[in-house]
Scaffold this motif. Structure first.
Motif, mmCIF file in Angstrom:
data_model
loop_
_atom_site.group_PDB
_atom_site.id
_atom_site.type_symbol
_atom_site.label_atom_id
_atom_site.label_comp_id
_atom_site.label_asym_id
_atom_site.label_seq_id
_atom_site.Cartn_x
_atom_site.Cartn_y
_atom_site.Cartn_z
ATOM 1 N N ASN A 1 0.818 -1.225 0.000
ATOM 2 C CA ASN A 1 0.000 0.000 0.000
ATOM 3 C C ASN A 1 0.850 1.273 0.000
ATOM 4 O O ASN A 1 0.537 2.248 0.693
ATOM 5 N N TYR A 2 1.915 1.241 -0.776
ATOM 6 C CA TYR A 2 2.776 2.425 -0.913
ATOM 7 C C TYR A 2 2.052 3.451 -1.776
ATOM 8 O O TYR A 2 1.493 3.119 -2.821
ATOM 9 N N ARG A 3 2.072 4.703 -1.350
ATOM 10 C CA ARG A 3 1.368 5.756 -2.076
ATOM 11 C C ARG A 3 2.283 6.945 -2.333
ATOM 12 O O ARG A 3 2.939 7.447 -1.418
ATOM 13 N N SER A 4 2.333 7.370 -3.585
ATOM 14 C CA SER A 4 3.068 8.580 -3.949
ATOM 15 C C SER A 4 2.580 9.034 -5.315
ATOM 16 O O SER A 4 1.764 8.360 -5.957
ATOM 17 N N ALA A 5 3.094 10.166 -5.775
ATOM 18 C CA ALA A 5 2.711 10.673 -7.091
ATOM 19 C C ALA A 5 3.334 9.852 -8.212
ATOM 20 O O ALA A 5 2.883 9.913 -9.360
ATOM 21 N N ILE B 1 4.807 6.219 -7.631
ATOM 22 C CA ILE B 1 4.656 4.771 -7.444
ATOM 23 C C ILE B 1 3.512 4.480 -6.483
ATOM 24 O O ILE B 1 3.398 5.108 -5.428
ATOM 25 N N ASN B 2 2.700 3.490 -6.847
ATOM 26 C CA ASN B 2 1.626 3.039 -5.964
ATOM 27 C C ASN B 2 1.546 1.515 -6.018
ATOM 28 O O ASN B 2 1.593 0.925 -7.102
ATOM 29 N N THR B 3 1.449 0.893 -4.851
ATOM 30 C CA THR B 3 1.366 -0.563 -4.790
ATOM 31 C C THR B 3 0.088 -0.996 -4.085
ATOM 32 O O THR B 3 -0.546 -0.212 -3.374
#
Length: 288
Positions: A46-50, A52-54
């Protein structure tokens, strides 16, 4: 014109100036890695950024006609395509999730392509990742394997890190810290609480040795150690990487043969010179 040789910090700073999204990838890879069984490590959940997202399993999201998709909770009876590999398949360097190979293929074909890329993986880890998750799919149309370059890079590590299963991203770090762990176990087994002068004489040198080792670790971060591959025979290194990559690709095909009619292997540019070896060793699995 003379060029000034950059320090590592200067080179990284310049890299971020030219490609600012790579700062996000470095933080994603080094500050949030998860340690796992079998594959050793994988992306943060559940990585969140502008950039990379998982998902909840650490797979990078892919953009498709039906929205954002990933291997987690994907309908088992829905037809799907899969991109397997390391850094390239995962999309390292892409400025957005929508610009990864799986997302672009979804846009071009109008079909769903899932991102099975593992940042920092060698070809064996790529195959293991697929093996652990193949049960999630009943209908696979195509698998594209983008593999070889990372495996070739890791084969440049010193021979001290050679194992019967090849070399891998954390070869040095694992050996370094696991040896420290073994030393700790040996120390615990061989030492008893001092109860007389003789025991104290044995205990103090061991304590001093452990303190010195700790100070050495503080003085030099083992993960910053720099290796050179200039002494390694390039032909031998290439052959090892090709052999491992082909064997892993064949393994993936065997795992998926009941669900898939076609398997496409894409050689990294560095392996173009031995592409004929791929074709010869596995004609039925290689499609131009």
């Amino acid at each position: 014109m003379r060029y000034k040789q950059m320090t590592r910090q200067e080179a990284v700073k310049r890299c971020y100036e030219l490609t600012p999204q790579l700062r996000e990838y470095d933080e994603f890879m080094y500050l949030s890695v998860r340690w796992l069984p079998y594959t050793m490590f994988f992306h943060q959940k559940n990585y969140r950024s502008a950039v990379i997202n998982t998902n909840e399993m650490g797979f990078r999201m892919s953009k498709s006609f039906s929205g954002w998709v990933s291997p987690a909770n994907f309908p088992t009876d829905e037809l799907v395509n899969i991109v397997i590999g390391g850094l390239t398949a995962m999309g390292t360097g892409a400025t957005l999730d929508a610009y990864t190979i799986s997302s672009i293929l979804s846009k071009l074909t109008g079909e769903i392509w899932l991102n099975f890329g593992g940042s920092g993986y060698n070809c064996v880890q790529e195959a293991i990742l697929f093996m652990l998750n193949q049960h999630r799919f009943k209908k696979i149309k195509n698998i594209i394997i983008l593999s070889g370059l990372s495996t070739l890079t890791f084969e440049g590590l010193p021979d001290d890190f050679t194992t019967e299963y090849g070399k891998y991203y954390y070869s040095y770090g694992l050996a370094h810290y696991m040896n420290k762990y073994n030393e700790g176990l040996a120390y615990g087994i061989n030492s008893n609480p001092p109860c007389n002068n003789s025991a104290a004489k044995k205990f103090i040198p061991k304590l001093a040795e452990r303190l010195n080792n700790w100070l050495d670790d503080l003085a030099q971060n083992p993960m910053e150690k720099v290796f050179t591959d200039t002494y390694i025979d390039i032909k031998e290194r290439l052959n090892r990487a090709v052999k491992m990559t082909v064997e892993s690709a064949v393994q993936i095909k065997q795992l998926a043969k009941s669900m898939i009619p076609k398997c496409i292997i894409s050689c990294s540019r560095s392996l173009d010179g031995v592409k004929s070896g791929f074709i010869k060793m596995n004609k039925r699995c290689f499609t131009q």
